[in-house]
Design an enzyme around this catalytic site. Structure first.
Site, PDB file in Angstrom:
ATOM      1  N   ASP B  93       0.859  -1.183   0.000  1.00 33.48           N
ATOM      2  CA  ASP B  93       0.000   0.000   0.000  1.00 33.48           C
ATOM      3  C   ASP B  93       0.896   1.234   0.000  1.00 33.48           C
ATOM      4  OD1 ASP B  93       0.965   0.296   2.525  1.00 33.48           O
ATOM      5  OD2 ASP B  93      -0.936   0.022   3.547  1.00 33.48           O
ATOM      6  N   SER B  94       0.276   2.404   0.023  1.00 36.17           N
ATOM      7  CA  SER B  94       1.046   3.637  -0.165  1.00 36.17           C
ATOM      8  C   SER B  94       1.425   4.306   1.142  1.00 36.17           C
ATOM      9  CB  SER B  94       0.204   4.627  -0.965  1.00 36.17           C
ATOM     10  OG  SER B  94      -0.899   5.042  -0.158  1.00 36.17           O
ATOM     11  N   GLY B  96      -0.843   5.738   2.843  1.00 36.73           N
ATOM     12  CA  GLY B  96      -1.919   6.709   3.056  1.00 36.73           C
ATOM     13  C   GLY B  96      -2.849   6.308   4.193  1.00 36.73           C
ATOM     14  N   ASP B 147      -2.928   8.251  -1.368  1.00 36.22           N
ATOM     15  CA  ASP B 147      -4.256   8.862  -1.345  1.00 36.22           C
ATOM     16  C   ASP B 147      -4.592   9.369   0.047  1.00 36.22           C
ATOM     17  OD1 ASP B 147      -4.330   6.347  -0.164  1.00 36.22           O
ATOM     18  OD2 ASP B 147      -6.402   5.980  -0.739  1.00 36.22           O
ATOM     19  N   ASP B 267      -7.966  -7.405   0.631  1.00 37.56           N
ATOM     20  CA  ASP B 267      -6.975  -7.649   1.688  1.00 37.56           C
ATOM     21  C   ASP B 267      -7.611  -7.249   2.999  1.00 37.56           C
ATOM     22  OD1 ASP B 267      -6.614  -4.602   1.337  1.00 37.56           O
ATOM     23  OD2 ASP B 267      -5.488  -5.073   3.156  1.00 37.56           O
ATOM     24  N   CYS B 305     -12.759 -28.655   8.517  1.00 37.66           N
ATOM     25  CA  CYS B 305     -11.556 -28.037   7.947  1.00 37.66           C
ATOM     26  C   CYS B 305     -10.414 -29.049   7.890  1.00 37.66           C
ATOM     27  CB  CYS B 305     -11.162 -26.830   8.793  1.00 37.66           C
ATOM     28  SG  CYS B 305      -9.656 -26.017   8.224  1.00 37.66           S
ATOM     29  N   CYS B 307      -7.160 -28.090   7.542  1.00 37.90           N
ATOM     30  CA  CYS B 307      -5.881 -27.398   7.723  1.00 37.90           C
ATOM     31  C   CYS B 307      -5.032 -28.073   8.794  1.00 37.90           C
ATOM     32  CB  CYS B 307      -6.105 -25.917   8.060  1.00 37.90           C
ATOM     33  SG  CYS B 307      -6.411 -25.545   9.803  1.00 37.90           S
ATOM     34  N   CYS B 310      -6.477 -27.819  12.364  1.00 31.37           N
ATOM     35  CA  CYS B 310      -7.693 -28.601  12.635  1.00 31.37           C
ATOM     36  C   CYS B 310      -7.464 -30.105  12.537  1.00 31.37           C
ATOM     37  CB  CYS B 310      -8.817 -28.165  11.703  1.00 31.37           C
ATOM     38  SG  CYS B 310      -9.439 -26.515  12.126  1.00 31.37           S
ATOM     39  N   HIS B 336      -5.362 -21.411  10.786  1.00 30.97           N
ATOM     40  CA  HIS B 336      -6.715 -21.841  10.429  1.00 30.97           C
ATOM     41  C   HIS B 336      -7.493 -20.725   9.735  1.00 30.97           C
ATOM     42  CE1 HIS B 336     -10.743 -23.354  10.415  1.00 30.97           C
ATOM     43  NE2 HIS B 336     -11.103 -22.211  10.972  1.00 30.97           N
TER      44      HIS B 336
END
Lengths: 372, 372
Positions: B93-94, B96, B147, B267, B305, B307, B310, B336
């Site tokens: 990101d900038s 900002g 920005d 994001d 799940c 993962c 889990c 997770h």
């Protein structure tokens, strides 16, 4: 018997023992270093990562687990192995050391010790019987007798009274231990820095015939020479067919010197604790990777190390992570330090096989100087 | 051009786009969720673990990295890819958003923004040119124009003045960007919750012809309906052949609704942040695994799940780790949550392929209720 010690060979140069301890959860090679998972987790590491650094056995702490989450929850979870999802051997201490080092406002009586929790100040009681019940709940392959760990320095009179009580407590532990088929109970030799008391303690415990013996109350501030002298007068008394465990020892020089004096097992928070503080052990000695001088150092923490941290990340990155409190930073320093110590133990075992542990010590400590 | 957006297909049921963004560090599938590595580390996760949860692109923050370790160190380290040892795409990101949300005592002028560091109070300045120089140092595949992110609520007058300055800043960013061959600069549509201003902002930025467009200043407290209305009036103005990025959005319902409205990239710190607080997203809604009621719950956080967390650890163990501040606890909840969200995006992409994203939304949000 829950465990069996197999003596494979002795180093012709030093007398150090190469062996293997067989437990209900598999075997581990000795001399062994056991990473410490105080609260049922080796700080920062997952069980899979512990296997990647070749931890064959880990240690966990009765004192902490009795307070949180409580040994009943661990028992219901299938013991520490189930709770942590760790299928290799585990050793638990008895809580004795922590009661004396962490617990506040202790009252020591023949029956046991009353102390205040370091977490919330609540009052608790550990006796030999309580220590056994908790360790039976925790289900480790090797468990420890409840002992009094005296401070350093400590007068001969108190050290003698204390070790004699530790012997009586060891006998009560033996009586109270409910799971002898799956958990091996070790006695702990005490006696401060007094040779006569170490001999007395060892002889008293030998009569109780434990499947393994620990040497406790060392590495608590005494000079290294005193520690070595205590090992030299104690270890020869211990049976050849049982493992010998030097408690709380983990600096590279102590590990090598301990092995040379016939020790098979060690544990210490050193690698994990200094790692969290930003210090790592390397082939060139200690390195404080947190130091500003590494801000632009794009080399690995230890150029001779093949661990995940050293093969993937630079000092500059790890220093940054530590400075800004990113968890990955302490994960990487911990990973490396454990890898370094466990690799050292591999080299110690190899040197025993090749009857050159004395040479290995001289070369290793020569390179390192006294930097540990 | 540093990147190329490939439109693969649109969902016949919703119009959502399935695509792929090709960057100098490989491609990522869209709609994509980008885990946030604020300080050049996705909190708790190693790069290898990010690959295991199928993160195809991650985000890092200019504001934090300019303060620590400084963009020059990252540049000397080979940019963020080298610094972090991450070989997949990165977006920065900038600065900002953080200047306006974290920086103290701001002074906003046409030239740029002066602010005090949240770390040590030191004074810093970011302008479009500074934001570009830093992001050129950081070397991400996608970088963002500097920005002004206005608060919510904000009056129409200020919102209009602000977006017009953001346009002027975007033009200066375009001029200052030195590495157009390897880093794609996105413009950011602002305008608060005012349709006319969003349209004005989009049209102004379109004239500057950016390789991608972000929609900023949403998910800052406004009602969901306002966010959706802003997307509905903005996205149709954006070019079909450029990726569209909705900044700061990461709850499951917003991700699905955003994709339905033509968004390709998202994001958010949500999965990592709530994970560290002991909350996980599951197939049955949010679960506060830190709660006392899970102390004896030996089932996985999310039974559906697959993962690492889990399939290997129980709620009881993870709750214990969180309660006693063991790092492994937040590692597992983070793992997770990222796995859950990245898997959700896979399911969104699959639903687009099968022209049933509307059905998927109804089914998913119906199951979850409004628990996000």
């Amino acid at each position: 018997m829950a465990i069996r010690y197999e003596l494979i060979k002795k180093c012709k140069q030093t007398g150090a023992r190469l062996g293997r301890v067989h437990t209900p959860h598999g075997s581990f090679d000795t001399p062994a270093f056991m990473p410490v998972g105080t609260q049922a987790s080796v700080k920062g590491m997952s069980p899979d990562e512990l296997k990647k650094v070749d931890a064959q056995i880990i240690l966990s702490n009765t004192y902490h687990l009795m307070l949180r989450p409580g040994s009943d929850i661990v028992r219901e979870s299938g013991g520490l192995h189930g709770f942590m999802n760790w299928d290799r051997p585990v050793l638990t201490d008895s809580g004795g050391f922590q009661v004396f080092s962490l617990g506040g406002l202790r009252s020591i009586k023949e029956e046991g010790v009353t102390f205040k929790s370091h977490v919330d100040g609540s009052k608790h009681f550990i006796s030999p019987e309580v220590a056994m019940q908790i360790q039976n709940d925790l289900g480790a392959d090797i468990i420890m007798a409840f002992d009094e760990c005296i401070p350093y320095p400590c007068g001969h009179d108190y050290a003698k009274k204390s070790l004699e009580r530790t012997t009586r407590w060891a006998e009560r532990c033996k009586q109270a231990h409910k799971n002898t088929e799956k958990q091996a109970l070790f006695g702990i030799v005490q006696g401060g820095v007094y040779k006569d008391l170490r001999v007395q303690s060892a002889n008293e415990l030998l009569e109780l015939d434990f499947p393994g013996y620990a040497i406790g109350g060392l590495s608590v501030g005494e000079p290294a020479e005193d520690m070595y002298a205590m090992l030299e007068c104690t270890v020869p008394l211990l049976p050849e067919d049982r493992p010998r465990y030097l408690m709380g020892v983990g600096s590279p020089d102590y590990l090598i010197e301990g092995a040379i004096r016939g020790i098979d097992m060690f544990d210490c928070v050193l690698p994990t604790r200094i790692g969290r503080n930003g210090t790592v052990m390397t082939s060139r000695g200690r390195l404080i990777v947190r130091d500003a001088k590494y801000a632009r150092d794009f080399s690995p923490m230890d150029p001779e190390c093949g661990c995940y941290a050293c093969t993937n990340f630079t000092r500059a990155y790890i220093r940054h992570l530590l400075k800004v409190n990113e968890v990955l930073g302490i994960r990487l320093t911990t990973w490396h330090n454990l890898s370094f110590l466990l690799n050292l133990m591999k080299n110690v075992r190899k040197a025993i096989i090749e009857d050159r542990l004395g040479d290995f010590r001289n070369s290793f400590l020569g390179t390192m100087g006294k930097k540990w």
